[in-house]
Design an enzyme around this catalytic site. Structure first.
Site, PDB file in Angstrom:
ATOM      1  N   ARG A  76       0.816  -1.220   0.000  1.00 57.94           N
ATOM      2  CA  ARG A  76       0.000   0.000   0.000  1.00 57.94           C
ATOM      3  C   ARG A  76       0.849   1.270   0.000  1.00 57.94           C
ATOM      4  NH1 ARG A  76      -2.048   0.848   4.703  1.00 57.94           N
ATOM      5  NH2 ARG A  76      -3.046  -1.180   4.978  1.00 57.94           N
ATOM      6  N   TYR A 130     -13.923  22.515 -11.653  1.00 61.74           N
ATOM      7  CA  TYR A 130     -14.401  21.229 -12.164  1.00 61.74           C
ATOM      8  C   TYR A 130     -15.614  20.803 -11.336  1.00 61.74           C
ATOM      9  CZ  TYR A 130     -13.714  16.248 -13.424  1.00 61.74           C
ATOM     10  OH  TYR A 130     -13.845  14.957 -13.877  1.00 61.74           O
ATOM     11  N   ASP A 202      -5.877  23.270  -9.043  1.00 62.85           N
ATOM     12  CA  ASP A 202      -6.050  22.150  -9.955  1.00 62.85           C
ATOM     13  C   ASP A 202      -5.334  22.541 -11.239  1.00 62.85           C
ATOM     14  OD1 ASP A 202      -6.949  20.376 -11.918  1.00 62.85           O
ATOM     15  OD2 ASP A 202      -8.865  20.062 -10.919  1.00 62.85           O
ATOM     16  N   LYS A 227      -5.364  12.762 -17.591  1.00 63.08           N
ATOM     17  CA  LYS A 227      -5.417  13.580 -18.801  1.00 63.08           C
ATOM     18  C   LYS A 227      -4.051  13.585 -19.496  1.00 63.08           C
ATOM     19  CE  LYS A 227      -9.566  14.306 -17.281  1.00 63.08           C
ATOM     20  NZ  LYS A 227      -9.960  15.387 -16.401  1.00 63.08           N
TER      21      LYS A 227
HETATM   22  C1  LIG Z   1     -10.787  15.226 -15.239  1.00 60.21           C
HETATM   23  C2  LIG Z   1     -10.480  16.261 -14.242  1.00 60.21           C
HETATM   24  C3  LIG Z   1     -10.349  15.944 -12.903  1.00 60.21           C
HETATM   25  C4  LIG Z   1     -10.628  14.568 -12.366  1.00 60.21           C
HETATM   26  O1  LIG Z   1      -9.786  13.580 -12.850  1.00 60.21           O
HETATM   27  P1  LIG Z   1     -10.290  12.049 -12.904  1.00 60.21           P
HETATM   28  O2  LIG Z   1      -9.015  11.316 -13.065  1.00 60.21           O
HETATM   29  O3  LIG Z   1     -11.219  11.957 -14.053  1.00 60.21           O
HETATM   30  O4  LIG Z   1     -10.936  11.753 -11.590  1.00 60.21           O
HETATM   31  C5  LIG Z   1     -10.009  16.949 -12.014  1.00 60.21           C
HETATM   32  N1  LIG Z   1      -9.840  18.216 -12.454  1.00 60.21           N
HETATM   33  C6  LIG Z   1      -9.951  18.554 -13.731  1.00 60.21           C
HETATM   34  C7  LIG Z   1      -9.732  19.961 -14.136  1.00 60.21           C
HETATM   35  C8  LIG Z   1     -10.292  17.601 -14.669  1.00 60.21           C
HETATM   36  O5  LIG Z   1     -10.457  17.958 -15.950  1.00 60.21           O
END
Ligand SMILES: *Cc1c(COP(=O)(O)O)cnc(C)c1O
Length: 407
Positions: A76, A130, A202, A227
């Site tokens: 973990r 988001y 973010d 992403k």
């Molecule tokens: C997609 C996204 C997330 C979340 O990511 P996941 O891996 O899909 O949980 C967080 N912030 C932004 C700006 C995003 O585009």
């Protein structure tokens, strides 16, 4: 999970110095590659582990009391495969102390917020965040006794007027999801720091390659690695990179919540990371070509792209960002949702789906207005969010051209 690596290129101060070269693209190639983790090969192998065996009882005792980064203990807590990725992400954020990995971007957002907030605190959250971040504040933080106030993404240094004695954290996202307003990150960080308030961002759209968030004053930088870091639409993964004052608690909270990323996913993310620089360059070039073309079209009312002069915060983007990625939106003129569906449904080169940051182009109908509570967002027409992949932009433009004629 990872401190700055000991490999020769990663050890210099952030910036331009360092004997072997320490510019971001160079760092991207060397980051996280500790010889003790990779052995003689270029990439760390996939270490699959739950049980890890100790030499003897004394070894078990010593490692239990240390709870140290980069030391095998139990599956973990990761293995060299996950540590190499965490280390690499830390090295890409000059000024950072360490990175924790999470099974998704949403888990990373939650882990970061839970590490800095306690009952009675107040969170300032950007109105253009988001949607699941907004949902986390409402569904999890509110019942915990953490109140959230939403603020105008263009507030800049005016954020100071929103601070109360209870304000504990400011959560930014720049550019904003769906609508792409660029925030004054350094001004917000300076105002927060003067009051002892922690800042989070973010940073999924830009990645540290285009926005070195921690160097600009942010305390915790969050990436949905799903992403652009992974880059191939086949892994869910998130990360939080923190400065020294916040890293220890971030790590404790992640460990307490049992957060863990599988080694195969970490390995794929590390593979994706190595080509982030060239991919982003191509996403930027394709994205700009398509955005600029859309801006000339009579069927398009507005293009929401930070690199276009009429995007709110465009001057801040020019000042703070090293470029643009491939995600932006546009608003149709004199069209309804059915016309928008005719446009999107007939596209040959754009998939319809969530997420973005892979090599392939995507188109998504979006409706940002109901997600706002601090400032009204006037669409003026149905909106479409595009992710421009690595295809030839001329083909993408031809596809969209046919789509606009279907309106
Ligand atoms: C997609 C996204 C997330 C979340 O990511 P996941 O891996 O899909 O949980 C967080 N912030 C932004 C700006 C995003 O585009």
């Amino acid at each position: 999970m990872g401190r700055r690596s000991g490999h020769p290129q990663g050890d210099g101060p952030g910036g331009m110095s360092g004997q072997g070269g320490d510019r971001p693209l160079t760092r991207l190639a060397g980051a996280g590659r500790r010889p003790e983790w990779t052995g003689g090969v270029v990439n760390p192998p996939v270490w699959r582990a739950s049980t890890i065996l100790f030499d003897d009882c004394a070894d078990l005792d010593a490692k239990s009391s240390r709870n140290r980064d980069g030391e095998l203990y139990y599956g973990r807590r990761g293995t060299p495969t996950q540590w190499a990725l965490a280390d690499a992400l830390t090295e890409l954020e000059p000024g950072a102390a360490g990175t924790m990995l999470y099974p998704s971007g949403v888990a990373a957002v939650a882990g970061a917020l839970l590490s800095v907030l306690k009952p009675g605190d107040e969170l300032l959250l950007v109105d253009s965040c988001y949607q699941p971040t907004r949902a986390f504040a409402q569904n999890i933080l509110a019942p915990m006794g953490v109140a959230t106030r939403f603020y105008d993404p263009l507030v800049g240094a005016g954020i100071a007027e929103l601070f109360t004695d209870k304000t504990r954290a400011v959560f930014m996202e720049s550019p904003g999801s769906l609508t792409f307003e660029v925030q004054d990150v350094p001004a917000i960080c300076a105002a927060a720091r003067a009051r002892g308030i922690v800042t989070l961002i973010d940073n999924t759209w830009a990645t540290p390659l285009l926005l070195p968030a921690i160097a600009l004053g942010v305390d915790l930088s969050i990436i949905a690695c799903t992403k652009y870091i992974v880059g191939h639409s086949d892994v869910m993964l998130g990360s939080v990179t923190a400065t020294a004052p916040y890293y220890k608690r971030l790590r404790m909270v992640a460990q307490s919540l049992g957060q863990h990323v599988g080694p195969d996913d970490a390995w794929l993310a590390l593979r994706g990371l190595r080509t982030l620089g060239v991919r982003l360059r191509q996403h930027q070039e394709g994205g700009l070509a398509v955005a600029q073309w859309l801006a000339t079209r009579p069927e398009v009312a507005r293009v929401l792209h930070p690199a276009l002069p009429d995007c709110p915060g465009h001057d801040l983007w020019r000042r703070d960002f090293g470029g643009a990625s491939g995600l932006f939106s546009f608003v149709l003129r004199d069209a309804d949702a059915a016309a928008r569906a005719r446009l999107i449904d007939g596209l040959a080169l754009f998939g319809i789906g969530f997420s973005w940051g892979g090599y392939e182009s995507l188109a998504l109908p979006v409706d940002p207005a109901p997600l706002r509570s601090a400032v009204r967002w006037e669409a003026g027409g149905p909106a479409v969010r595009l992710h421009i992949g690595l295809e030839d932009p001329a083909d993408l433009i031809a596809d969209l051209d046919a789509g606009l004629r279907r309106l």
